[in-house]
Write an enzyme that holds these catalytic residues in place. Structure first.
Site, PDB file in Angstrom:
ATOM      1  N   ILE A  59     -15.570   0.437   8.862  1.00  7.06           N
ATOM      2  CA  ILE A  59     -15.052   1.742   9.266  1.00  7.06           C
ATOM      3  C   ILE A  59     -14.650   1.799  10.730  1.00  7.06           C
ATOM      4  CG2 ILE A  59     -17.284   2.734   9.899  1.00  7.06           C
ATOM      5  CD1 ILE A  59     -14.406   4.491   7.973  1.00  7.06           C
ATOM      6  N   TYR A  60     -15.155   0.902  11.577  1.00  7.71           N
ATOM      7  CA  TYR A  60     -14.842   0.963  13.002  1.00  7.71           C
ATOM      8  C   TYR A  60     -13.347   0.748  13.210  1.00  7.71           C
ATOM      9  CZ  TYR A  60     -19.898   0.334  13.783  1.00  7.71           C
ATOM     10  OH  TYR A  60     -21.270   0.456  13.775  1.00  7.71           O
ATOM     11  N   ALA A  61     -12.704   1.752  13.808  1.00  9.59           N
ATOM     12  CA  ALA A  61     -11.258   1.721  14.047  1.00  9.59           C
ATOM     13  C   ALA A  61     -10.494   1.436  12.759  1.00  9.59           C
ATOM     14  CB  ALA A  61     -10.896   0.709  15.132  1.00  9.59           C
TER      15      ALA A  61
END
Length: 325
Positions: A59-61
């Site tokens: 989910i990061y970036a």
């Protein structure tokens, strides 16, 4: 840099883990995300200091963090030298099956993460949160399938209630499958509620504790002041931290700063040294937007606080409601 086993598993990790949530140039939703060039500098500094444990999440970036992390991992490590961790749970594609911990999503998510990371397997695959909408037996069964398929070496979990974690471990044991070897939980000097149940459970069961937000999203490093002043771009754009921490937490921050001043080191070093001294903690996950964030973390690994200094930091603590699940 010291290296220790992650819980009672045979996996050896550095005492500091580099988190790459700040990697992913092009993510317009988070202005504090670093450029790819700065990500390279941060990653290289970590490698040169002996950090071999790297944590990211799909989910990061929106996947960009995994892509950047994968490129840098190939640049600076032979694959077997690196302990690479990522996570699954939050929605990555549209539709009702685009997130969560169903077998369908877990199998799709690991394949997407492996592609973005450009690796054949990850060392530690973690559920980012507990999914109350999916039977835990289904989740643990799917994770066990990934281990047997060679896509994942070990599995871990992140923030949840202790009873949920125990239930998951029991489900894995009943199925004769892989059990979680680590707990990535919210734990720092201004949020110590994990000491009530989760950390004692981890100590009893031999689970490695790898806390996220060890500096309380920069709060313990001094990125904000009493009265609401914000001193960094991250603090100015981090509404989540405003919900998590409150004015009486500054009393703990003041003691961290006092110990740091007496020692002639940064507040970040003292806050991390406090966390590294706590029972069960294997490797705090350090999110870095500057090279100095890595060098502070490495210095903290060698900083031993006295019992008196630890008591000084802990004396003003006020209980919180559950945060971060």
């Amino acid at each position: 840099m010291d290296y220790v086993n992650l819980g009672k598993s045979g996996l050896r990790v550095s005492r500091v883990c580099l988190g790459t949530m700040s990697f992913g140039e092009g993510d317009a939703t988070r202005p504090w995300v670093v450029s790819n060039d700065l990500a390279d500098d941060i990653f290289r500094t970590a490698v040169e200091a002996g950090i071999i444990f790297i944590d990211t999440a799909d989910i990061y970036a929106n996947g960009l963090s995994e892509e950047v992390t994968g490129r840098l991992a190939k640049k600076y490590f032979a694959r077997d030298e690196l302990v690479l961790a990522t996570k699954v749970f939050l929605p990555m594609t549209p539709g009702p099956n685009g997130g969560g911990l169903s077998a369908k999503h877990i199998h799709a998510a690991i394949d997407a993460s492996l592609k973005r990371l450009d690796v054949e397997y990850v060392d530690l695959y973690q559920i980012h949160r507990y999914d109350v909408n999916v039977p835990i037996e289904e989740t643990m069964g799917a994770l066990n399938e990934l281990v047997h398929a060679g896509k994942v070496r070990y599995i871990g979990a992140s923030s949840m209630y202790a009873w949920q974690f125990a239930k998951a471990q029991q489900a894995a044991e009943r199925a004769g499958g892989a059990r979680f070897i680590s707990m990535q939980n919210h734990y720092n000097a201004v949020y110590r509620e994990e000491e009530r149940e989760m950390i004692p459970l981890c100590l009893d069961q031999g689970i490695g504790v790898i806390p996220w937000s060890p500096l309380a999203r920069g709060f313990l490093a001094g990125n904000r002041e009493r009265g609401g002043e914000r001193l960094t771009e991250r603090a100015n754009s981090d509404a989540f931290a405003d919900l998590m921490y409150r004015d009486d937490d500054f009393d703990v921050v003041d003691q961290v700063k006092a110990v740091a001043a007496a020692r002639g080191v940064s507040a970040a070093q003292v806050a991390l040294a406090w966390l590294l001294s706590k029972p069960g903690v294997t490797a705090p996950i350090i999110g870095a937007t500057k090279v100095m964030h890595v060098t502070d973390a490495v210095a903290a690994e060698g900083l031993a606080l006295s019992a008196e200094e630890i008591a000084q930091i802990e004396a003003p603590y006020q209980p919180h409601g559950i945060l971060g699940h």
